[in-house]
Every structure is written in structure tokens, then in C-alpha cells.
Design a protein around this motif. Sequence first.
Motif, PDB file in Angstrom:
ATOM      1  N   LEU A   1      17.349 -26.799  -4.157  1.00  0.00           N
ATOM      2  CA  LEU A   1      16.859 -25.479  -4.573  1.00  0.00           C
ATOM      3  C   LEU A   1      16.892 -25.375  -6.097  1.00  0.00           C
ATOM      4  CD1 LEU A   1      18.553 -23.251  -1.842  1.00  0.00           C
ATOM      5  CD2 LEU A   1      16.256 -24.216  -1.860  1.00  0.00           C
ATOM      6  N   ASP A   2      17.997 -25.862  -6.714  1.00  0.00           N
ATOM      7  CA  ASP A   2      18.081 -25.855  -8.183  1.00  0.00           C
ATOM      8  C   ASP A   2      17.026 -26.785  -8.781  1.00  0.00           C
ATOM      9  OD1 ASP A   2      20.373 -24.318  -7.954  1.00  0.00           O
ATOM     10  OD2 ASP A   2      21.689 -26.082  -7.950  1.00  0.00           O
ATOM     11  N   PHE A   3      16.887 -27.959  -8.151  1.00  0.00           N
ATOM     12  CA  PHE A   3      15.976 -28.968  -8.697  1.00  0.00           C
ATOM     13  C   PHE A   3      14.567 -28.408  -8.883  1.00  0.00           C
ATOM     14  CE2 PHE A   3      12.749 -32.240  -8.007  1.00  0.00           C
ATOM     15  CZ  PHE A   3      13.082 -33.165  -8.969  1.00  0.00           C
ATOM     16  N   TRP A   4      14.071 -27.685  -7.859  1.00  0.00           N
ATOM     17  CA  TRP A   4      12.676 -27.222  -7.919  1.00  0.00           C
ATOM     18  C   TRP A   4      12.478 -26.052  -8.886  1.00  0.00           C
ATOM     19  CZ3 TRP A   4       9.279 -30.540  -6.657  1.00  0.00           C
ATOM     20  CH2 TRP A   4       9.549 -31.461  -5.665  1.00  0.00           C
ATOM     21  N   GLN A   5      13.590 -25.414  -9.306  1.00  0.00           N
ATOM     22  CA  GLN A   5      13.448 -24.315 -10.277  1.00  0.00           C
ATOM     23  C   GLN A   5      13.213 -24.840 -11.694  1.00  0.00           C
ATOM     24  OE1 GLN A   5      13.134 -21.377  -9.240  1.00  0.00           O
ATOM     25  NE2 GLN A   5      14.202 -21.302  -7.289  1.00  0.00           N
TER      26      GLN A   5
ATOM     27  N   VAL B   1      -5.681 -18.787   4.844  1.00  0.00           N
ATOM     28  CA  VAL B   1      -4.756 -19.928   4.758  1.00  0.00           C
ATOM     29  C   VAL B   1      -3.391 -19.491   4.237  1.00  0.00           C
ATOM     30  CG1 VAL B   1      -4.411 -22.234   3.736  1.00  0.00           C
ATOM     31  CG2 VAL B   1      -6.737 -21.427   4.185  1.00  0.00           C
ATOM     32  N   LEU B   2      -2.340 -20.073   4.837  1.00  0.00           N
ATOM     33  CA  LEU B   2      -0.975 -19.917   4.329  1.00  0.00           C
ATOM     34  C   LEU B   2      -0.470 -21.297   3.923  1.00  0.00           C
ATOM     35  CD1 LEU B   2       1.561 -18.163   3.873  1.00  0.00           C
ATOM     36  CD2 LEU B   2       2.243 -18.689   6.217  1.00  0.00           C
ATOM     37  N   ASP B   3       0.086 -21.391   2.718  1.00  0.00           N
ATOM     38  CA  ASP B   3       0.562 -22.662   2.159  1.00  0.00           C
ATOM     39  C   ASP B   3       2.064 -22.497   1.878  1.00  0.00           C
ATOM     40  OD1 ASP B   3       0.794 -25.064   0.795  1.00  0.00           O
ATOM     41  OD2 ASP B   3      -0.247 -24.361  -1.011  1.00  0.00           O
ATOM     42  N   ILE B   4       2.902 -23.036   2.772  1.00  0.00           N
ATOM     43  CA  ILE B   4       4.353 -22.839   2.646  1.00  0.00           C
ATOM     44  C   ILE B   4       4.929 -23.954   1.775  1.00  0.00           C
ATOM     45  CG2 ILE B   4       6.541 -22.704   3.928  1.00  0.00           C
ATOM     46  CD1 ILE B   4       4.899 -21.661   6.347  1.00  0.00           C
ATOM     47  N   GLY B   5       5.555 -23.579   0.651  1.00  0.00           N
ATOM     48  CA  GLY B   5       6.012 -24.572  -0.335  1.00  0.00           C
ATOM     49  C   GLY B   5       4.833 -24.994  -1.193  1.00  0.00           C
ATOM     50  N   SER B   6       4.179 -24.008  -1.786  1.00  0.00           N
ATOM     51  CA  SER B   6       2.877 -24.238  -2.448  1.00  0.00           C
ATOM     52  C   SER B   6       2.983 -24.937  -3.803  1.00  0.00           C
ATOM     53  CB  SER B   6       2.145 -22.904  -2.597  1.00  0.00           C
ATOM     54  OG  SER B   6       3.029 -21.883  -3.017  1.00  0.00           O
ATOM     55  N   GLY B   7       4.183 -25.005  -4.387  1.00  0.00           N
ATOM     56  CA  GLY B   7       4.359 -25.731  -5.654  1.00  0.00           C
ATOM     57  C   GLY B   7       3.434 -25.203  -6.736  1.00  0.00           C
ATOM     58  N   PRO B   8       2.852 -26.126  -7.521  1.00  0.00           N
ATOM     59  CA  PRO B   8       1.992 -25.674  -8.622  1.00  0.00           C
ATOM     60  C   PRO B   8       0.613 -25.192  -8.178  1.00  0.00           C
ATOM     61  CG  PRO B   8       2.164 -28.060  -8.604  1.00  0.00           C
ATOM     62  CD  PRO B   8       3.061 -27.575  -7.509  1.00  0.00           C
ATOM     63  N   GLY B   9       0.364 -25.169  -6.862  1.00  0.00           N
ATOM     64  CA  GLY B   9      -0.902 -24.599  -6.381  1.00  0.00           C
ATOM     65  C   GLY B   9      -2.017 -25.610  -6.181  1.00  0.00           C
ATOM     66  N   ASN B  10      -1.663 -26.821  -5.786  1.00  0.00           N
ATOM     67  CA  ASN B  10      -2.702 -27.848  -5.580  1.00  0.00           C
ATOM     68  C   ASN B  10      -3.688 -27.460  -4.481  1.00  0.00           C
ATOM     69  OD1 ASN B  10      -1.897 -29.856  -7.476  1.00  0.00           O
ATOM     70  ND2 ASN B  10      -0.159 -30.331  -6.154  1.00  0.00           N
ATOM     71  N   LEU B  11      -3.179 -26.907  -3.376  1.00  0.00           N
ATOM     72  CA  LEU B  11      -4.081 -26.538  -2.280  1.00  0.00           C
ATOM     73  C   LEU B  11      -4.985 -25.375  -2.699  1.00  0.00           C
ATOM     74  CD1 LEU B  11      -4.662 -27.347   0.672  1.00  0.00           C
ATOM     75  CD2 LEU B  11      -3.199 -25.474   1.391  1.00  0.00           C
TER      76      LEU B  11
ATOM     77  N   ILE C   1       9.958 -21.211  -3.177  1.00  0.00           N
ATOM     78  CA  ILE C   1      11.255 -20.786  -3.711  1.00  0.00           C
ATOM     79  C   ILE C   1      11.286 -20.904  -5.228  1.00  0.00           C
ATOM     80  CG2 ILE C   1      12.765 -21.270  -1.742  1.00  0.00           C
ATOM     81  CD1 ILE C   1      13.152 -24.015  -3.578  1.00  0.00           C
ATOM     82  N   SER C   2      10.350 -21.675  -5.799  1.00  0.00           N
ATOM     83  CA  SER C   2      10.378 -21.907  -7.239  1.00  0.00           C
ATOM     84  C   SER C   2       9.551 -20.835  -7.961  1.00  0.00           C
ATOM     85  CB  SER C   2       9.826 -23.301  -7.547  1.00  0.00           C
ATOM     86  OG  SER C   2       9.587 -23.416  -8.929  1.00  0.00           O
ATOM     87  N   LYS C   3      10.248 -19.953  -8.657  1.00  0.00           N
ATOM     88  CA  LYS C   3       9.543 -18.917  -9.425  1.00  0.00           C
ATOM     89  C   LYS C   3       8.723 -19.583 -10.518  1.00  0.00           C
ATOM     90  CE  LYS C   3      12.541 -14.896  -8.845  1.00  0.00           C
ATOM     91  NZ  LYS C   3      13.156 -15.324  -7.594  1.00  0.00           N
ATOM     92  N   ARG C   4       9.258 -20.690 -11.035  1.00  0.00           N
ATOM     93  CA  ARG C   4       8.560 -21.414 -12.103  1.00  0.00           C
ATOM     94  C   ARG C   4       7.201 -21.915 -11.607  1.00  0.00           C
ATOM     95  NH1 ARG C   4       8.235 -26.700 -13.955  1.00  0.00           N
ATOM     96  NH2 ARG C   4       9.160 -27.382 -12.011  1.00  0.00           N
TER      97      ARG C   4
ATOM     98  N   ASP D   1       7.117 -15.098  -4.038  1.00  0.00           N
ATOM     99  CA  ASP D   1       8.423 -15.738  -4.251  1.00  0.00           C
ATOM    100  C   ASP D   1       9.239 -15.652  -2.965  1.00  0.00           C
ATOM    101  OD1 ASP D   1       7.792 -16.091  -6.940  1.00  0.00           O
ATOM    102  OD2 ASP D   1       8.627 -14.135  -7.502  1.00  0.00           O
ATOM    103  N   LEU D   2       9.792 -16.795  -2.550  1.00  0.00           N
ATOM    104  CA  LEU D   2      10.748 -16.793  -1.438  1.00  0.00           C
ATOM    105  C   LEU D   2      12.144 -16.790  -2.037  1.00  0.00           C
ATOM    106  CD1 LEU D   2       9.433 -19.557   1.037  1.00  0.00           C
ATOM    107  CD2 LEU D   2       9.323 -17.072   1.323  1.00  0.00           C
ATOM    108  N   PRO D   3      13.077 -15.974  -1.491  1.00  0.00           N
ATOM    109  CA  PRO D   3      14.444 -16.010  -2.020  1.00  0.00           C
ATOM    110  C   PRO D   3      15.072 -17.378  -1.742  1.00  0.00           C
ATOM    111  CG  PRO D   3      14.147 -14.245  -0.377  1.00  0.00           C
ATOM    112  CD  PRO D   3      12.886 -15.042  -0.377  1.00  0.00           C
ATOM    113  N   ALA D   4      15.704 -17.978  -2.742  1.00  0.00           N
ATOM    114  CA  ALA D   4      16.284 -19.316  -2.575  1.00  0.00           C
ATOM    115  C   ALA D   4      17.370 -19.335  -1.504  1.00  0.00           C
ATOM    116  CB  ALA D   4      16.844 -19.803  -3.911  1.00  0.00           C
ATOM    117  N   ASP D   5      18.038 -18.178  -1.289  1.00  0.00           N
ATOM    118  CA  ASP D   5      19.110 -18.166  -0.284  1.00  0.00           C
ATOM    119  C   ASP D   5      18.624 -17.630   1.074  1.00  0.00           C
ATOM    120  OD1 ASP D   5      18.638 -15.637  -1.119  1.00  0.00           O
ATOM    121  OD2 ASP D   5      20.721 -15.113  -1.553  1.00  0.00           O
ATOM    122  N   ASP D   6      17.309 -17.401   1.189  1.00  0.00           N
ATOM    123  CA  ASP D   6      16.770 -16.853   2.448  1.00  0.00           C
ATOM    124  C   ASP D   6      15.320 -17.334   2.597  1.00  0.00           C
ATOM    125  OD1 ASP D   6      16.740 -15.337   4.751  1.00  0.00           O
ATOM    126  OD2 ASP D   6      16.325 -13.436   3.742  1.00  0.00           O
ATOM    127  N   TYR D   7      15.124 -18.643   2.402  1.00  0.00           N
ATOM    128  CA  TYR D   7      13.752 -19.148   2.269  1.00  0.00           C
ATOM    129  C   TYR D   7      12.992 -19.236   3.590  1.00  0.00           C
ATOM    130  CZ  TYR D   7      16.406 -23.535   2.998  1.00  0.00           C
ATOM    131  OH  TYR D   7      17.258 -24.505   3.445  1.00  0.00           O
TER     132      TYR D   7
END
Length: 233
Positions: A6-10, A42-52, A68-71, A90-96
Motif C-alpha cells: 500500500l505504501d509502495f504504490w503511493q 467500464v469499471l477499472d479496479i486498480g486503475s493506476g496511471p489510467g492506461n485503460l 488506493i494510490s492518490k498519486r 480514491d479507495l481508502p488504503a485501509d478499506d480497499y
Amino acid sequence: MASTWLDFWQKENEFDDSMSTNYAYFLARVEEYIPLSKKTKVLDIGSGPGNLEDAWHHRIAEIHGLDISKRYNEIARAKHANHTNVYFHDLPADDYLNFQPVKSQQFDVIIVMSVVQYYRNADEIKSLIQSIKELAAPGAKALICDIMVGGSVLKDIASIIGRSLRQGQLLSMLRLLVRLRFSSYYEVRKENGFLVLPKQEWLEIARQVGVDARFINEPLTLQQERQNLLIQF
Ligand SMILES: C[S@@+](CC[C@H](N)C(=O)[O-])C[C@H]1O[C@@H](n2cnc3c(N)ncnc32)[C@H](O)[C@@H]1O
């Protein structure tokens, strides 16, 4: 230094500028299983930088990314600021596993790409599949991709090198692998590992949740060892 996934992806990380190589491979194959139209939501769970979202926003009705990554969500929102059919939540990191931001909606296509290896256990996978079931429109398709089901890390690396070579991407992939070895990714992986569940366990979870799921026979990502689960509603 990041100590959990969780920290890593932030934080800024080695995948920021390399994820798109793997994604291009996926995009070239996914539509054999996932038909798109101007009506598709479409729903993209864990969308990251938005490639999809980059690839599909002009081809579908609406697309929602959850991460979970606000960044990453900020990077993705900035890219799509002018696209009124693209949303990042944003998904809460402690309730993803709480997909509250899209709870009242239904989706025709749900993609979870390169995310579940960062979950903690099989119960979380069950909760994910349960949520997918609740969010799926009648006739929807969901694809959980790049799943680690066992085998050795070395085989995983060998397969990604082989495929990158065939795709003419060998140099950029080798560069990424070397960077990963000397990065916090390596430390976080050593500390937390990845979630690895055999195919049978995935199918058993799908059965318990009551969804129609099967593994696709051909690889959809550069890591040939990894598997892709298609759920049809
Ligand atoms: C390897 S990236 C993949 C991003 C995107 N799906 C792609 O393929 O380009 C992993 C993504 O999953 C997100 N992630 C990691 N753990 C997550 C979790 N438990 N719930 C939601 N997203 C998560 C990370 O923040 C990161 O954006």
C-alpha cells in the motif's frame, strides 16, 4: 522507505514509466473476450496511471477507475481533465475492498489488471469477486488479469524476458528488471511477498460466490505464467 504494498504504490516507483509496455500487449488481445461499444460502461479496479482509460475512453460510454494510490489518481485525472465520461475514485488504503464510490452503479465490463497479487489473502479475493458480482450489469463480463497461480519467480522472469524479446521490447524490460532489483520494490516484495493462489482455489472461490468463471487459455500479459480469469454474467 515503503514497507507495504500500500505504501509502495503511493510513492514514485519504477512502474511509472514502464507499465504501458505490458499494457499494449494486453490491449492488443483483450477485445477477443471483451466486446466494446459506445454503450459500454467500464469499471477499472486498480486503475493506476489510467492506461485503460487512455486507450478506451473514446470508444465506450463511461469508464470509472478505482485505486488506493492518490498519486496515480491525480496523474490520471490530470490526463483526462477534459473527458467528461472518465472518473477516478480514491479507495481508502485501509478499506480497499469497499467500492462505495461506485456502489449504486452497474457495469458492463469490469477489469482488474495486475492488482490481486497485492491483496493479502484468499478472503479478500472472495470479497472482490462478490463485489464484482454486485456491480455487474446483466450480461456483463469481468476479467481479472495477470494472476499469480504458482510456479517459480525465475520462470516468471524468464517468460517475461522471452516475450519481451519477441515483442522487440527486450532492452526496456531488462532495464526495468535491473531497476526493480535495486529498488524498494525488491525490499517490499521480500518483506510482503505476493498473493499466490492456485487456479483450483480461484475456481472454488468463484463457485462459492456463485459466478460463472473460467481461465482463458492464451496469455493476455507479457508474463506467460500468469493467468486471466473471465467471469460472465
Ligand atoms: C501494476 S499496477 C497496475 C495498474 C493498471 N491496472 C495497469 O495495468 O496499468 C498496480 C495498481 O494497483 C493498485 N493497487 C495495489 N493494491 C491495490 C488494492 N488493494 N486495491 C486497489 N488498487 C490497488 C496500485 O496503486 C497500482 O495502481
